[in-house]
Write a protein that holds these residues in place. Structure first.
Motif, PDB file in Angstrom:
ATOM      1  N   ILE A  86      11.251   4.230   0.681  1.00 36.77           N
ATOM      2  CA  ILE A  86      10.005   4.744   0.115  1.00 36.77           C
ATOM      3  C   ILE A  86      10.141   6.241  -0.072  1.00 36.77           C
ATOM      4  N   SER A  87       9.625   6.707  -1.191  1.00 30.67           N
ATOM      5  CA  SER A  87       9.559   8.157  -1.408  1.00 30.67           C
ATOM      6  C   SER A  87       8.119   8.542  -1.683  1.00 30.67           C
ATOM      7  N   ARG A  88       7.797   9.793  -1.323  1.00 31.36           N
ATOM      8  CA  ARG A  88       6.502  10.364  -1.670  1.00 31.36           C
ATOM      9  C   ARG A  88       6.716  11.863  -1.872  1.00 31.36           C
ATOM     10  N   PRO A  89       7.088  12.262  -3.082  1.00 29.28           N
ATOM     11  CA  PRO A  89       7.428  13.666  -3.330  1.00 29.28           C
ATOM     12  C   PRO A  89       6.211  14.586  -3.396  1.00 29.28           C
ATOM     13  N   ASN A  90       5.027  14.046  -3.668  1.00 30.78           N
ATOM     14  CA  ASN A  90       3.825  14.888  -3.740  1.00 30.78           C
ATOM     15  C   ASN A  90       2.603  14.067  -3.347  1.00 30.78           C
ATOM     16  N   LEU A  91       1.407  14.643  -3.536  1.00 38.45           N
ATOM     17  CA  LEU A  91       0.176  14.004  -3.051  1.00 38.45           C
ATOM     18  C   LEU A  91      -0.392  12.962  -4.002  1.00 38.45           C
ATOM     19  N   THR A  92       0.278  12.715  -5.128  1.00 33.36           N
ATOM     20  CA  THR A  92      -0.264  11.761  -6.094  1.00 33.36           C
ATOM     21  C   THR A  92       0.723  10.657  -6.487  1.00 33.36           C
ATOM     22  N   PHE A  93       1.918  10.638  -5.938  1.00 33.18           N
ATOM     23  CA  PHE A  93       2.949   9.721  -6.417  1.00 33.18           C
ATOM     24  C   PHE A  93       3.795   9.202  -5.267  1.00 33.18           C
ATOM     25  N   SER A  94       4.147   7.907  -5.376  1.00 28.52           N
ATOM     26  CA  SER A  94       5.034   7.301  -4.393  1.00 28.52           C
ATOM     27  C   SER A  94       5.811   6.169  -5.063  1.00 28.52           C
ATOM     28  N   THR A  95       6.992   5.890  -4.518  1.00 25.71           N
ATOM     29  CA  THR A  95       7.765   4.741  -4.974  1.00 25.71           C
ATOM     30  C   THR A  95       8.172   3.886  -3.792  1.00 25.71           C
ATOM     31  N   LEU A  96       8.252   2.600  -4.047  1.00 23.83           N
ATOM     32  CA  LEU A  96       8.773   1.619  -3.094  1.00 23.83           C
ATOM     33  C   LEU A  96       9.912   0.892  -3.775  1.00 23.83           C
ATOM     34  N   THR A  97      11.058   0.835  -3.129  1.00 24.34           N
ATOM     35  CA  THR A  97      12.182   0.065  -3.641  1.00 24.34           C
ATOM     36  C   THR A  97      12.371  -1.168  -2.781  1.00 24.34           C
ATOM     37  N   VAL A  98      12.518  -2.293  -3.436  1.00 27.80           N
ATOM     38  CA  VAL A  98      12.864  -3.531  -2.734  1.00 27.80           C
ATOM     39  C   VAL A  98      14.345  -3.756  -2.999  1.00 27.80           C
ATOM     40  N   SER A  99      15.159  -3.656  -1.956  1.00 24.71           N
ATOM     41  CA  SER A  99      16.611  -3.641  -2.111  1.00 24.71           C
ATOM     42  C   SER A  99      17.229  -4.989  -1.821  1.00 24.71           C
ATOM     43  N   ASN A 100      18.360  -5.237  -2.496  1.00 27.48           N
ATOM     44  CA  ASN A 100      19.130  -6.452  -2.230  1.00 27.48           C
ATOM     45  C   ASN A 100      18.215  -7.669  -2.124  1.00 27.48           C
ATOM     46  N   MET A 101      17.494  -7.916  -3.192  1.00 28.80           N
ATOM     47  CA  MET A 101      16.417  -8.899  -3.151  1.00 28.80           C
ATOM     48  C   MET A 101      16.895 -10.330  -2.985  1.00 28.80           C
ATOM     49  N   SER A 102      16.058 -11.113  -2.319  1.00 29.02           N
ATOM     50  CA  SER A 102      16.246 -12.552  -2.174  1.00 29.02           C
ATOM     51  C   SER A 102      14.944 -13.232  -2.587  1.00 29.02           C
ATOM     52  N   PRO A 103      14.971 -14.540  -2.813  1.00 28.68           N
ATOM     53  CA  PRO A 103      13.729 -15.232  -3.202  1.00 28.68           C
ATOM     54  C   PRO A 103      12.574 -15.022  -2.217  1.00 28.68           C
ATOM     55  N   LEU A 105      -2.678  -9.640   3.375  1.00 27.85           N
ATOM     56  CA  LEU A 105      -1.901  -8.420   3.155  1.00 27.85           C
ATOM     57  C   LEU A 105      -1.223  -7.986   4.444  1.00 27.85           C
ATOM     58  N   THR A 106       0.022  -7.577   4.306  1.00 27.55           N
ATOM     59  CA  THR A 106       0.785  -7.054   5.427  1.00 27.55           C
ATOM     60  C   THR A 106       1.238  -5.638   5.090  1.00 27.55           C
ATOM     61  N   LEU A 107       0.972  -4.716   5.987  1.00 24.07           N
ATOM     62  CA  LEU A 107       1.370  -3.329   5.769  1.00 24.07           C
ATOM     63  C   LEU A 107       2.875  -3.183   5.944  1.00 24.07           C
ATOM     64  N   ILE A 108       3.535  -2.635   4.923  1.00 28.05           N
ATOM     65  CA  ILE A 108       4.964  -2.367   5.013  1.00 28.05           C
ATOM     66  C   ILE A 108       5.189  -1.011   5.675  1.00 28.05           C
ATOM     67  N   ALA A 109       4.535   0.022   5.129  1.00 24.61           N
ATOM     68  CA  ALA A 109       4.771   1.377   5.638  1.00 24.61           C
ATOM     69  C   ALA A 109       3.718   2.330   5.118  1.00 24.61           C
ATOM     70  N   THR A 110       3.605   3.447   5.810  1.00 25.93           N
ATOM     71  CA  THR A 110       2.815   4.580   5.362  1.00 25.93           C
ATOM     72  C   THR A 110       3.769   5.567   4.723  1.00 25.93           C
ATOM     73  N   ALA A 111       3.471   5.952   3.485  1.00 29.11           N
ATOM     74  CA  ALA A 111       4.330   6.904   2.772  1.00 29.11           C
ATOM     75  C   ALA A 111       3.898   8.314   3.122  1.00 29.11           C
ATOM     76  N   ASN A 112       4.779   9.088   3.684  1.00 31.76           N
ATOM     77  CA  ASN A 112       4.479  10.451   4.125  1.00 31.76           C
ATOM     78  C   ASN A 112       5.052  11.448   3.132  1.00 31.76           C
ATOM     79  N   GLN A 113       4.219  12.409   2.752  1.00 35.78           N
ATOM     80  CA  GLN A 113       4.704  13.388   1.782  1.00 35.78           C
ATOM     81  C   GLN A 113       5.786  14.259   2.391  1.00 35.78           C
ATOM     82  N   GLY A 114       6.920  14.309   1.726  1.00 42.02           N
ATOM     83  CA  GLY A 114       7.987  15.211   2.125  1.00 42.02           C
ATOM     84  C   GLY A 114       8.756  14.809   3.362  1.00 42.02           C
ATOM     85  N   SER A 115       8.499  13.642   3.888  1.00 43.45           N
ATOM     86  CA  SER A 115       9.240  13.179   5.059  1.00 43.45           C
ATOM     87  C   SER A 115       9.404  11.667   5.000  1.00 43.45           C
ATOM     88  N   GLU A 116      10.147  11.138   5.954  1.00 37.22           N
ATOM     89  CA  GLU A 116      10.421   9.703   5.959  1.00 37.22           C
ATOM     90  C   GLU A 116       9.146   8.903   6.184  1.00 37.22           C
TER      91      GLU A 116
END
Lengths: 114, 114
Positions: free
Chosen positions: B68-85, B43-54
């Motif tokens: 990455i978004s984290r709008p509250n203390l129970t939910f987060s999203t990760l987008t993988v953009s412009n994907m390649s194999p 496993l490789t850490l991509i990022a820490t999702a911070n509530q209400g900030s980058e």
């Protein structure tokens, strides 16, 4: 920087025999140590952890691990292996600062034969 | 322990498209993380999702590629953009309820990019 070494890519053991999966670590400060297991096509499941206290830690599914500070090791053990224990095992470490992140070893595949 | 769900569980995507992965926890947690597990790797850490900030990204990962978004203390999203194999991996959400607690993992999202 913190690091984890799992020297064995694979461990083979016969069902009923004891098993050991090795892990050594390097960290600044006091270590928080973890073992996780990953079954095929599944996420990581927490097995056990060492934070402080007794050096012998007992966890899920009959697994245990012994913290050895002088050897900077945290080997995973089970007295009697089951075929169903076959999976990928990860050791991980973080330091005892407030917001340290986990660093994982490369993983050890455990294969238990009938 | 927290119950973590991820959507989708798996997807097959075309090169150049983007995919957003959702992570939902059944209770408020202090920290949320996103990991990548490439085939046969640890496993490789991509990022820490911070509530209400980058989010806080690890070396080698950038916001334009993995917003990455984290709008509250129970939910987060990760987008993988412009994907390649090369983005074909398992992406795992992970949470810590309190600073000294165990880090738990979601079931993962298995992404294949053609």
């Amino acid at each position: 920087a913190q690091s984890v070494a799992q020297p064995e890519d694979q461990v083979n053991v016969a069902e009923g025999n004891p098993l050991t999966v090795k892990c050594t670590y390097s960290v600044s400060g006091n270590p928080y140590l973890f073992w996780y297991v990953q079954y095929p096509n599944r996420g990581l499941q927490f097995l056990l952890k060492y934070i402080t206290g007794d050096n012998l830690v007992k966890g899920s599914y009959g697994f245990e691990a012994e913290f050895n500070k002088s050897q900077t090791s945290f080997h995973l053990k089970k007295p009697s292996a089951l075929v169903s224990d076959s999976a990928l095992y990860f050791c991980a470490v973080r330091d005892d600062s407030g917001y340290s992140t986990l660093t994982f070893g490369k993983g050890t595949m455990l294969l238990v034969s009938p | 322990s927290a119950v973590i769900s991820q959507k989708p569980s798996r997807d097959i995507c075309q090169r150049g498209t983007s995919l957003t992965i959702q992570c939902q926890v059944d209770s408020q947690v202090t920290m949320m993380f996103w990991y990548r597990q490439q085939p046969g790797q640890s496993l490789t850490l991509i990022a820490t999702a911070n509530q209400g900030s980058e989010a806080t990204y690890e070396s080698g990962f950038v916001i334009d590629k993995f917003p990455i978004s984290r709008p509250n203390l129970t939910f987060s999203t990760l987008t993988v953009s412009n994907m390649s194999p090369e983005d074909s991996s398992i992406y795992l959400c992970s949470v810590v309820a309190r600073v000294v607690d165990t880090q738990y993992f979601g079931p993962g999202t298995r992404l294949t990019v053609l």
